[in-house]
Design a protein around this motif. Structure first.
Motif, PDB file in Angstrom:
ATOM      1  N   ASN A 191       0.812  -1.212   0.000  1.00 54.63           N
ATOM      2  CA  ASN A 191       0.000   0.000   0.000  1.00 54.63           C
ATOM      3  C   ASN A 191       0.845   1.262   0.000  1.00 54.63           C
ATOM      4  O   ASN A 191       0.434   2.300  -0.552  1.00 54.63           O
ATOM      5  N   GLU A 229       1.701   1.997  -3.505  1.00 55.44           N
ATOM      6  CA  GLU A 229       0.509   2.504  -4.174  1.00 55.44           C
ATOM      7  C   GLU A 229       0.348   4.002  -3.913  1.00 55.44           C
ATOM      8  O   GLU A 229       0.063   4.782  -4.827  1.00 55.44           O
ATOM      9  N   THR A 263      -6.996  -8.564  -3.915  1.00 52.18           N
ATOM     10  CA  THR A 263      -7.647  -7.533  -4.725  1.00 52.18           C
ATOM     11  C   THR A 263      -7.237  -6.113  -4.364  1.00 52.18           C
ATOM     12  O   THR A 263      -7.530  -5.176  -5.106  1.00 52.18           O
ATOM     13  N   SER A 264      -6.557  -5.931  -3.240  1.00 55.18           N
ATOM     14  CA  SER A 264      -6.173  -4.585  -2.811  1.00 55.18           C
ATOM     15  C   SER A 264      -4.927  -4.637  -1.939  1.00 55.18           C
ATOM     16  O   SER A 264      -4.883  -5.405  -0.969  1.00 55.18           O
ATOM     17  N   ASP A 279      -4.055  -2.430   0.045  1.00 55.87           N
ATOM     18  CA  ASP A 279      -4.402  -1.833   1.331  1.00 55.87           C
ATOM     19  C   ASP A 279      -5.513  -2.611   2.039  1.00 55.87           C
ATOM     20  O   ASP A 279      -6.011  -2.190   3.082  1.00 55.87           O
ATOM     21  N   GLY A 280      -5.896  -3.761   1.489  1.00 53.00           N
ATOM     22  CA  GLY A 280      -6.970  -4.548   2.082  1.00 53.00           C
ATOM     23  C   GLY A 280      -6.470  -5.497   3.146  1.00 53.00           C
ATOM     24  O   GLY A 280      -5.282  -5.534   3.485  1.00 53.00           O
TER      25      GLY A 280
END
Length: 358
Positions: free
Chosen positions: A140, A143, A206-207, A209-210
């Protein structure tokens, strides 16, 4: 140790790993060519020197034990996550795997931010990329840095508790570092090495930051032909059985929250039957890392956040969430307003003083 084999062909620098697999292609300037189609390039289209190396090095060892028939029976992979610019802790972990003879590293992202001198961490990573068999995905923090590089209206400023550290990091990175992050995916699959396939990500598949919770993990294992998912992000090491598979987190190398003050990572041991996990903790010079926060200017630029990182390094306790919760509570009591990203600095400083950080 088996470094990459690099051959110049026209205006390109082509690197092969010990198995003859294309590791990367770069322009003569050093700029990395995105991996699209490169890894699937057929042998017949490669220049003659690469074809020869492909076959000559095809039997090179990769920290794997072989049976009587010459087929590899076991393999070990170091899994590094959440380095957060702590080049001193990373160096300690690299020394450890050198002593163990481990030649393959899986990086799960969050290479930079939080600690000082991010370029030192990136230089070490580039060195490992040339000497080891490495796979990279972004976290993240990468990102965030990419969005900022692309002109996002994120409101970052210096000094600031909530954005000073990440902006300090961005200002100390180079174009090649941003390009390196841009060439990464947020997830991947470890396959093509002759051992059971597994998946990996930073936060979730899928993320970046998830978070990979039980529901997500069970659904993932139900839909995919893998029984292992390795992810970082939370800084909490552990292994959890979810449905048809298990999720493993290696912990954090750079800012561990284990109250031992030791860097954390994972070694995966593979066999034909599957993978087993070995959690590793390695001591590092926390005092020097803390001193670098001040000498680099990061402490001044990141205000309370930098002080909380220093507090974590010195006292081995992560109190960042406690600081934010107290500052938010006091701010809401005084104004009736809330929101994690609108808390004025005076409330964050007051909370730090109340907690004894200042």
């Amino acid at each position: 140790m088996y470094p990459l084999v690099t051959v110049m062909h026209r205006n390109f620098r082509i690197s092969l790993d010990p198995y003859g697999v294309l590791n990367c292609v770069r322009e003569a300037s050093g700029r990395r060519i995105r991996p699209t189609n490169v890894k699937n390039l057929p042998v017949k289209r490669l220049p003659l020197p690469i074809i020869l190396l492909w076959h000559i090095r095809d039997n090179a060892s990769e920290n794997a034990a072989k049976g009587d028939d010459g087929v590899e029976e076991t393999i070990s992979i170091a899994v590094f996550s959440d380095i957060h610019s702590n080049h001193i802790a990373l160096e300690a972990c690299v020394r450890y795997i050198e002593q163990r003879g481990i030649k393959r590293i899986l990086f799960l992202g969050d290479y930079v931010s939080n600690c000082a001198y991010p370029q030192k961490t990136m230089d070490l990573i580039y060195e490992l990329r040339e000497k080891k068999l490495c796979r990279f995905i972004r976290g993240n923090r990468e990102e965030l840095l990419l969005r900022h590089a692309n002109g996002a209206a994120d409101g970052w400023r210096i000094p600031s508790t909530q954005s000073g550290a990440i902006l300090y990091t961005y200002n100390n990175l180079r174009e090649k570092d941003i390009d390196f992050f841009a060439g990464m995916e947020i997830n991947g699959y470890m396959d093509g090495i002759g051992f059971p396939r597994f998946a990996y990500c930073h936060g979730s598949m899928t993320s970046a930051d998830g978070l990979t919770d039980r529901e997500q993990a069970e659904a993932f294992f139900e839909k995919n032909d893998v029984s292992l998912l390795v992810c970082g992000h939370t800084h909490f090491p552990g292994c959890w059985k979810y449905g048809k598979g298990k999720v493993i987190n290696p912990g954090s190398i750079g800012t561990p929250v284990n109250r031992q003050g030791t860097a954390e990572f994972l070694i995966l041991h593979g066999s034909r039957e599957g993978w087993s996990e070995e959690f590793v903790t390695v001591p590092f010079d926390r005092k020097t890392v803390a001193e670098e926060l001040e000498e680099s200017g990061l402490l001044e630029q990141s205000l309370m956040f930098g002080r909380m990182i220093r507090d974590l390094l010195i006292h081995k306790i992560d109190r960042w969430e406690d600081l934010m919760a107290l500052a938010r509570e006091n701010y809401m009591a005084a104004t009736g307003e809330g929101g994690e990203y609108v808390i004025p600095e005076e409330y964050l400083e007051a909370a730090a003083k109340e907690m004894g950080v200042l």
